[in-house]
Design a protein around this motif. Structure first.
Motif, PDB file in Angstrom:
ATOM      1  N   ARG A  81       0.836  -1.209   0.000  1.00 35.85           N
ATOM      2  CA  ARG A  81       0.000   0.000   0.000  1.00 35.85           C
ATOM      3  C   ARG A  81       0.863   1.250   0.000  1.00 35.85           C
ATOM      4  NH1 ARG A  81      -2.633  -4.546  -0.316  1.00 35.85           N
ATOM      5  NH2 ARG A  81      -4.894  -4.411  -0.052  1.00 35.85           N
ATOM      6  N   TYR A  84       2.593   2.004  -3.423  1.00 37.55           N
ATOM      7  CA  TYR A  84       1.676   2.633  -4.382  1.00 37.55           C
ATOM      8  C   TYR A  84       1.496   4.107  -4.050  1.00 37.55           C
ATOM      9  CZ  TYR A  84      -2.617   2.900  -7.325  1.00 37.55           C
ATOM     10  OH  TYR A  84      -3.563   3.212  -8.274  1.00 37.55           O
ATOM     11  N   ASN A 180      -7.043  -0.272  -6.385  1.00 38.05           N
ATOM     12  CA  ASN A 180      -6.487  -1.616  -6.192  1.00 38.05           C
ATOM     13  C   ASN A 180      -7.593  -2.576  -6.621  1.00 38.05           C
ATOM     14  OD1 ASN A 180      -5.011  -3.811  -5.431  1.00 38.05           O
ATOM     15  ND2 ASN A 180      -5.232  -3.493  -3.225  1.00 38.05           N
ATOM     16  N   MET A 245      -3.371  -0.006  -9.846  1.00 36.07           N
ATOM     17  CA  MET A 245      -2.463  -1.118  -9.632  1.00 36.07           C
ATOM     18  C   MET A 245      -2.898  -2.257 -10.542  1.00 36.07           C
ATOM     19  SD  MET A 245      -1.542  -3.141  -6.103  1.00 36.07           S
ATOM     20  CE  MET A 245      -1.214  -1.615  -5.214  1.00 36.07           C
TER      21      MET A 245
END
Length: 452
Positions: A81, A84, A180, A245
């Motif tokens: 996390r 990103y 995501n 992502m």
């Protein structure tokens, strides 16, 4: 939560946390500790409760966030996390107005609301978080209130087929969106031992978690991200930078090609490496003035990156006399114009110096596109006005303190003599920008000095 050195250079989890020390301040996490094979304390990563306790303990200690993660929902792996989010920080150096508050969109925030919580707490960004599952919306709102971030984060309940269109406020421009996406096309794919997984691959080392809506979408991640791309083509510049992502490299390759065919003005991609897990990130924009950085991997300790770049200064250069002192001073003036931070490394520079070495860092890209052209013109005008550079006695003035602590690029700068010729050498050291940026800076120096 496996970790290794191939993460974003600013990721605080590049080195694995000391679990024993972490447990000292968290009684709930402490009960899951057990001796590892190396003698150090560890946890059973196949135990969902243990992994959940680890995530909550790290969020509390490192970000002062108290987060509820329900048993039937995705347990956020913080290294991924954070990788990103740090990449988005880097992208915003090319796009964001530093005077305005950043506002992003988190598509499919989940119950933990992890990206929005981290963005608001760490960076003080405003976030609009979307979610299709009613139960997850309720928990996300609860997490926001528990951390007193209601002024920064709003949660929007959306329909299953709703991504960006209908979510954005009228006549408002957003800095970025992130997502995501669900990786799987059907629930059978979520079984790590199913036929969709190669029999040669080891089973996952971590506990598998997540609700069906977090893991599965019709058509999988490829169709899901294509829907975001379709919305982006309609919304165009309403969002400055679109990102997502991607769980499979082949899908990332396909999507980048499709974005170029969709006439995106600039496309970038990256690789998120954390432990045994690799993910990919893609970014695109429809804004004419935004040029996203060249694609870079987050593998920063790469020998190829650290190979120096050299430039031999021609003896007939018109802008200075041919000495290490004058060449160094002139290039230091260029670095000052680019707002680099420069620190002397070794002996001070004097008129008879045969060698000069400096550590250089940059917090923003000041050497590309229009900014580069304006600065080159400014330097060229100054050079024409006072060509006798040997008379310059320059002091390196560090740039004003940045509102960000990010260092996008760090490199070593060396001037020396070899075979009676003066050379300069740039060697990459660290940062989210790769060796290509050193090539751009070297080209900038050549242009500024009128070297063909």
């Amino acid at each position: 939560m496996s970790m290794n050195r191939f993460m974003h250079p600013r990721n605080i989890y590049k080195n694995k946390p000391d679990f024993l020390k972490l447990a000292e301040g968290d009684a709930n996490f402490k009960k899951f500790l057990k001796p590892g094979l190396s003698g150090k304390s560890t946890i059973d990563f196949k135990d969902k409760d243990a992994v959940r306790a680890l995530s909550k303990a790290l969020l509390s200690r490192d970000f002062d966030l108290q987060v509820e993660i329900p048993p039937d929902t995705l347990i956020p792996a913080l290294p991924l996390r954070l990788n990103y989010l740090l990449w988005i920080e880097d992208l915003l150096h090319w796009t964001a107005d530093k005077e305005e508050v950043i506002h992003g969109i988190d598509i499919g925030t989940g119950a933990s609301c992890i990206y929005s919580l981290l963005a608001a707490k760490k960076n003080k960004w405003k976030m609009t978080a979307t979610e299709i599952r009613k139960e997850s919306v309720e928990v996300a709102v609860k997490n926001i209130k528990a951390n007193k971030l209601e002024d920064c984060i709003s949660v929007v309940k959306v329909d299953e087929e709703q991504f960006l269109v209908g979510v954005l406020e009228v006549e408002k421009t957003y800095d970025f969106c992130m997502c995501n996406p669900p990786f799987f096309a059907c629930e059978s794919e979520t079984d790590s031992m199913s036929k969709s997984r190669s029999p040669h691959r080891e089973p996952p080392k971590n506990a598998f978690s997540g609700s069906p809506s977090e893991l599965v979408a019709v058509g999988g991640e490829l169709k899901f991200i294509r829907e975001i791309i379709n919305d982006s083509k309609y919304l165009a510049t309403r969002v400055k930078v679109y990102t997502s992502m991607v769980g499979h490299k082949n899908n990332a390759d396909i999507l980048v090609k499709e974005l170029r065919l969709a006439n995106a003005k600039s496309v970038s991609r990256t690789e998120f490496c954390q432990g045994n897990t690799t993910r990919w990130g893609i970014a695109w924009t429809f804004c004419e003035k935004i040029k996203l950085p060249e694609p870079v991997n987050q593998v920063v300790h790469n020998k190829k990156l650290q190979q120096p770049m050299e430039l031999f200064i021609p003896e007939d250069i018109e802008t200075m006399e041919y000495t290490v002192f004058n060449v160094t001073n002139t290039i230091l003036e260029i670095f000052q114009c680019l707002q680099f931070t420069v620190k002397e490394n070794g002996k001070p520079l004097y008129e008879n110096s045969k060698k000069a070495s400096y550590d250089v860092s940059a917090r923003q890209n000041t050497w590309s596109n229009q900014r580069r052209k304006r600065r080159e013109q400014k330097f060229s005008d100054n050079a024409n006005a006072e060509p006798a550079c040997k008379k310059l006695k320059l002091e390196i003035v560090e740039p004003e303190p940045s509102t960000s602590s990010l260092e996008m690029l760090q490199f070593k700068f060396l001037v020396g003599i070899a075979d009676k010729k003066i050379f300069i050498k740039l060697t990459w050291c660290d940062g989210c920008l790769g060796r290509d940026s050193l090539h751009q800076i070297l080209q900038y120096i050549k242009n500024a000095l009128h070297i063909k």
